[in-house]
Design an enzyme around this catalytic site. Structure first.
Site, PDB file in Angstrom:
ATOM      1  N   THR A 117      18.561  70.504  17.868  1.00  0.00           N
ATOM      2  CA  THR A 117      17.886  69.431  17.128  1.00  0.00           C
ATOM      3  C   THR A 117      18.952  68.654  16.344  1.00  0.00           C
ATOM      4  O   THR A 117      19.996  69.201  15.984  1.00  0.00           O
ATOM      5  CB  THR A 117      16.821  69.978  16.162  1.00  0.00           C
ATOM      6  OG1 THR A 117      17.469  70.716  15.120  1.00  0.00           O
ATOM      7  CG2 THR A 117      15.804  70.858  16.874  1.00  0.00           C
ATOM      8  N   GLY A 118      18.674  67.381  16.127  1.00  0.00           N
ATOM      9  CA  GLY A 118      19.672  66.545  15.452  1.00  0.00           C
ATOM     10  C   GLY A 118      20.892  66.368  16.335  1.00  0.00           C
ATOM     11  O   GLY A 118      22.036  66.459  15.880  1.00  0.00           O
TER      12      GLY A 118
ATOM     13  N   SER B 132      21.787  63.674  18.037  1.00  0.00           N
ATOM     14  CA  SER B 132      22.223  62.293  18.267  1.00  0.00           C
ATOM     15  C   SER B 132      23.489  61.920  17.498  1.00  0.00           C
ATOM     16  O   SER B 132      24.210  61.007  17.890  1.00  0.00           O
ATOM     17  CB  SER B 132      21.096  61.316  17.905  1.00  0.00           C
ATOM     18  OG  SER B 132      20.682  61.516  16.576  1.00  0.00           O
TER      19      SER B 132
ATOM     20  N   TYR C  31      16.859  67.638  -1.312  1.00  0.00           N
ATOM     21  CA  TYR C  31      17.614  68.233  -0.199  1.00  0.00           C
ATOM     22  C   TYR C  31      17.737  69.752  -0.365  1.00  0.00           C
ATOM     23  O   TYR C  31      17.364  70.527   0.515  1.00  0.00           O
ATOM     24  CB  TYR C  31      19.002  67.596  -0.131  1.00  0.00           C
ATOM     25  CG  TYR C  31      19.930  68.181   0.928  1.00  0.00           C
ATOM     26  CD1 TYR C  31      19.628  68.064   2.278  1.00  0.00           C
ATOM     27  CD2 TYR C  31      21.115  68.829   0.570  1.00  0.00           C
ATOM     28  CE1 TYR C  31      20.474  68.582   3.246  1.00  0.00           C
ATOM     29  CE2 TYR C  31      21.980  69.336   1.535  1.00  0.00           C
ATOM     30  CZ  TYR C  31      21.657  69.214   2.871  1.00  0.00           C
ATOM     31  OH  TYR C  31      22.494  69.733   3.835  1.00  0.00           O
TER      32      TYR C  31
ATOM     33  N   ILE D  69      27.211  66.783  13.654  1.00  0.00           N
ATOM     34  CA  ILE D  69      27.535  68.122  14.165  1.00  0.00           C
ATOM     35  C   ILE D  69      26.802  68.397  15.489  1.00  0.00           C
ATOM     36  O   ILE D  69      27.378  68.940  16.429  1.00  0.00           O
ATOM     37  CB  ILE D  69      27.168  69.186  13.102  1.00  0.00           C
ATOM     38  CG1 ILE D  69      27.964  68.938  11.815  1.00  0.00           C
ATOM     39  CG2 ILE D  69      27.407  70.593  13.629  1.00  0.00           C
ATOM     40  CD1 ILE D  69      27.431  69.664  10.583  1.00  0.00           C
ATOM     41  N   GLY D  70      25.541  67.985  15.535  1.00  0.00           N
ATOM     42  CA  GLY D  70      24.739  68.205  16.752  1.00  0.00           C
ATOM     43  C   GLY D  70      25.364  67.519  17.948  1.00  0.00           C
ATOM     44  O   GLY D  70      25.501  68.110  19.033  1.00  0.00           O
TER      45      GLY D  70
HETATM   46  N1  LIG Z   1      27.540  66.896   6.515  1.00  0.00           N
HETATM   47  C1  LIG Z   1      27.633  67.861   5.621  1.00  0.00           C
HETATM   48  O1  LIG Z   1      28.435  67.809   4.655  1.00  0.00           O
HETATM   49  C2  LIG Z   1      26.789  69.098   5.772  1.00  0.00           C
HETATM   50  C3  LIG Z   1      27.090  70.210   4.956  1.00  0.00           C
HETATM   51  C4  LIG Z   1      26.333  71.350   5.070  1.00  0.00           C
HETATM   52  C5  LIG Z   1      25.283  71.402   5.986  1.00  0.00           C
HETATM   53  N2  LIG Z   1      25.004  70.318   6.757  1.00  0.00           N
HETATM   54  C6  LIG Z   1      23.869  70.394   7.685  1.00  0.00           C
HETATM   55  O2  LIG Z   1      24.311  70.088   8.983  1.00  0.00           O
HETATM   56  C7  LIG Z   1      23.218  69.602   9.755  1.00  0.00           C
HETATM   57  C8  LIG Z   1      23.666  68.380  10.555  1.00  0.00           C
HETATM   58  O3  LIG Z   1      23.985  67.343   9.646  1.00  0.00           O
HETATM   59  P1  LIG Z   1      25.116  66.241   9.934  1.00  0.00           P
HETATM   60  O4  LIG Z   1      26.068  66.339   8.807  1.00  0.00           O
HETATM   61  O5  LIG Z   1      25.598  66.339  11.324  1.00  0.00           O
HETATM   62  O6  LIG Z   1      24.246  64.923   9.681  1.00  0.00           O
HETATM   63  P2  LIG Z   1      24.015  63.604  10.561  1.00  0.00           P
HETATM   64  O7  LIG Z   1      25.283  63.157  11.160  1.00  0.00           O
HETATM   65  O8  LIG Z   1      23.273  62.695   9.673  1.00  0.00           O
HETATM   66  O9  LIG Z   1      23.062  64.129  11.726  1.00  0.00           O
HETATM   67  C9  LIG Z   1      21.751  64.532  11.434  1.00  0.00           C
HETATM   68  C10 LIG Z   1      20.999  64.678  12.733  1.00  0.00           C
HETATM   69  O10 LIG Z   1      19.635  65.014  12.418  1.00  0.00           O
HETATM   70  C11 LIG Z   1      18.776  64.094  13.084  1.00  0.00           C
HETATM   71  N3  LIG Z   1      17.567  63.865  12.312  1.00  0.00           N
HETATM   72  C12 LIG Z   1      17.484  63.442  11.029  1.00  0.00           C
HETATM   73  N4  LIG Z   1      16.205  63.280  10.684  1.00  0.00           N
HETATM   74  C13 LIG Z   1      15.461  63.618  11.767  1.00  0.00           C
HETATM   75  C14 LIG Z   1      14.073  63.654  12.033  1.00  0.00           C
HETATM   76  N5  LIG Z   1      13.170  63.302  11.112  1.00  0.00           N
HETATM   77  N6  LIG Z   1      13.659  64.047  13.248  1.00  0.00           N
HETATM   78  C15 LIG Z   1      14.557  64.384  14.201  1.00  0.00           C
HETATM   79  N7  LIG Z   1      15.873  64.391  14.008  1.00  0.00           N
HETATM   80  C16 LIG Z   1      16.323  63.994  12.814  1.00  0.00           C
HETATM   81  C17 LIG Z   1      19.602  62.817  13.210  1.00  0.00           C
HETATM   82  O11 LIG Z   1      19.182  62.036  14.307  1.00  0.00           O
HETATM   83  P3  LIG Z   1      18.290  60.715  14.238  1.00  0.00           P
HETATM   84  O12 LIG Z   1      18.690  59.959  13.013  1.00  0.00           O
HETATM   85  O13 LIG Z   1      18.597  60.055  15.519  1.00  0.00           O
HETATM   86  O14 LIG Z   1      16.889  61.233  14.178  1.00  0.00           O
HETATM   87  C18 LIG Z   1      20.974  63.378  13.515  1.00  0.00           C
HETATM   88  O15 LIG Z   1      21.110  63.654  14.876  1.00  0.00           O
HETATM   89  C19 LIG Z   1      22.085  69.309   8.755  1.00  0.00           C
HETATM   90  O16 LIG Z   1      21.116  70.309   8.860  1.00  0.00           O
HETATM   91  C20 LIG Z   1      22.775  69.380   7.408  1.00  0.00           C
HETATM   92  O17 LIG Z   1      21.896  69.781   6.379  1.00  0.00           O
HETATM   93  C21 LIG Z   1      25.738  69.157   6.690  1.00  0.00           C
END
Ligand SMILES: NC(=O)c1ccc[n+]([C@@H]2O[C@H](COP(=O)([O-])OP(=O)(O)OC[C@H]3O[C@@H](n4cnc5c(N)ncnc54)[C@H](OP(=O)(O)O)[C@@H]3O)[C@@H](O)[C@H]2O)c1
Length: 292
Positions: A45-46, A48, A190, A51-52
């Site tokens: 999931t996520g 797009s 969050y 990290i995903g």
């Molecule tokens: N970045 C950090 O510093 C950090 C630190 C600790 C943990 N994390 C965790 O890592 C994970 C990935 O985050 P990231 O940093 O890679 O963020 P990101 O680049 O913003 O990616 C988030 C992903 O989640 C998807 N998403 C968001 N809302 C959604 C919804 N309502 N339905 C379906 N998909 C949804 C987005 O796709 P769409 O917008 O296309 O829907 C995107 O693919 C998250 O769980 C986050 O809490 C991140």
């Protein structure tokens, strides 16, 4: 439109010496990864962005079926195209995890197509930084975080759980170190939603393991992605690259360990335990100072 300097922040996969010391990640053992994932169906999931999306090229090297879920269909389609030549089978699903009906439709579709998941990477997430007194007309911040980070993933996982039985399945939760730390000002929506899902999964973990379903919770530090780039005050802080985070998660597909926290995290947690209330007092002092 994303400003250029922000793009650089997200796309920068270089790691400084300090970042390499703070966030060491082992190289992937390709043979062991192959044994784990070959002919498996992996739900990300996520998928797009961030990290995903960084996980896709790693896993696409193998004969796997990747189920990629996110809202932005064009991004998913582009990512699928980028691995067209690989051995893997990729299916993309545009769905909003905040929408109960969209999740139900997705589950129905998988049921009808006889798709059974082996590995779930619960990675989609929404983060918001907004202080309480700026949130009075923004109840939706809490609702959106709760639905994306907590209730949506629970609905999705409950819907696929039956298909995880009778095989060595695995649920990986991409969480954050903040979940294990004292509460932080501005992060109420969050942090509470991430804590809620973490707790839900921990409550379920023994029952899952009894059915041979492993659970890994990956508590990540700051990672350079679209999510973190919106907080400019974090740009100077050491952060993992998204590629490294993806590599780390892949290592957990292999070793199936229950928890990841960075090696130094124990010290941070111990300090919070020994000096309870210190962060609260620091935050209170800062707020009062800013108000003057
Ligand atoms: N970045 C950090 O510093 C950090 C630190 C600790 C943990 N994390 C965790 O890592 C994970 C990935 O985050 P990231 O940093 O890679 O963020 P990101 O680049 O913003 O990616 C988030 C992903 O989640 C998807 N998403 C968001 N809302 C959604 C919804 N309502 N339905 C379906 N998909 C949804 C987005 O796709 P769409 O917008 O296309 O829907 C995107 O693919 C998250 O769980 C986050 O809490 C991140």
């Amino acid at each position: 439109m994303i400003p250029e300097y922000k793009k650089d922040y997200e796309d920068n996969n270089r790691q400084s010496m300090l970042e390499n010391i703070l966030f060491p990640v082992r190289n992937i053992n390709e043979k062991r990864l192959q044994e784990r994932v070959e002919n498996k169906t992996i739900l990300i999931t996520g998928a797009s962005y961030g990290i995903g999306a960084a996980l896709i090229p790693i896993l696409a090297e193998y004969t796997v079926t990747l189920l990629l879920v996110a809202r932005t269909e064009e991004r998913l389609a582009t990512l699928k195209k980028s691995i067209d030549d690989n051995a893997c089978n990729v299916k993309i699903y545009a769905a909003d995890l905040r929408d109960e009906n969209e999740i139900s439709n997705l589950l129905e579709l998988w049921k009808n197509e006889n798709i059974n998941v082996d590995i779930i990477i619960n990675n989609a997430g929404k983060s918001i930084y907004r202080k309480l007194w700026n949130s009075l007309d923004r109840f939706h911040d809490t609702q959106r975080c709760a639905a994306t980070n907590y209730t949506g993933p629970v609905q999705l996982i409950l819907g696929v759980l039956n298909g995880l039985l009778q095989k060595e399945a695995h649920i990986i939760n991409v969480s954050a170190i903040n979940v294990l730390l004292p509460p932080a000002v501005g992060w109420s929506a969050y942090q509470s939603s991430k804590v809620a899902f973490d707790q839900w999964l921990k409550c379920s973990e023994a029952e899952l393991k009894a059915e041979n379903i492993s659970v890994s919770s990956i508590y990540l530090p700051l990672v350079r992605t679209r999510m973190s780039m919106v907080n400019e005050n974090k740009h100077g802080q050491p952060a993992m690259s998204k590629e490294k985070a993806a590599k780390l998660i892949t290592n957990y597909i292999i070793n199936r360990k229950r928890r990841y926290t960075p090696w130094w995290f124990g010290v941070v947690r111990l300090s919070a335990f020994i000096f309870p209330g210190t962060l609260y007092r620091i935050q209170l002092r800062q707020i009062k100072k800013a108000d003057k």
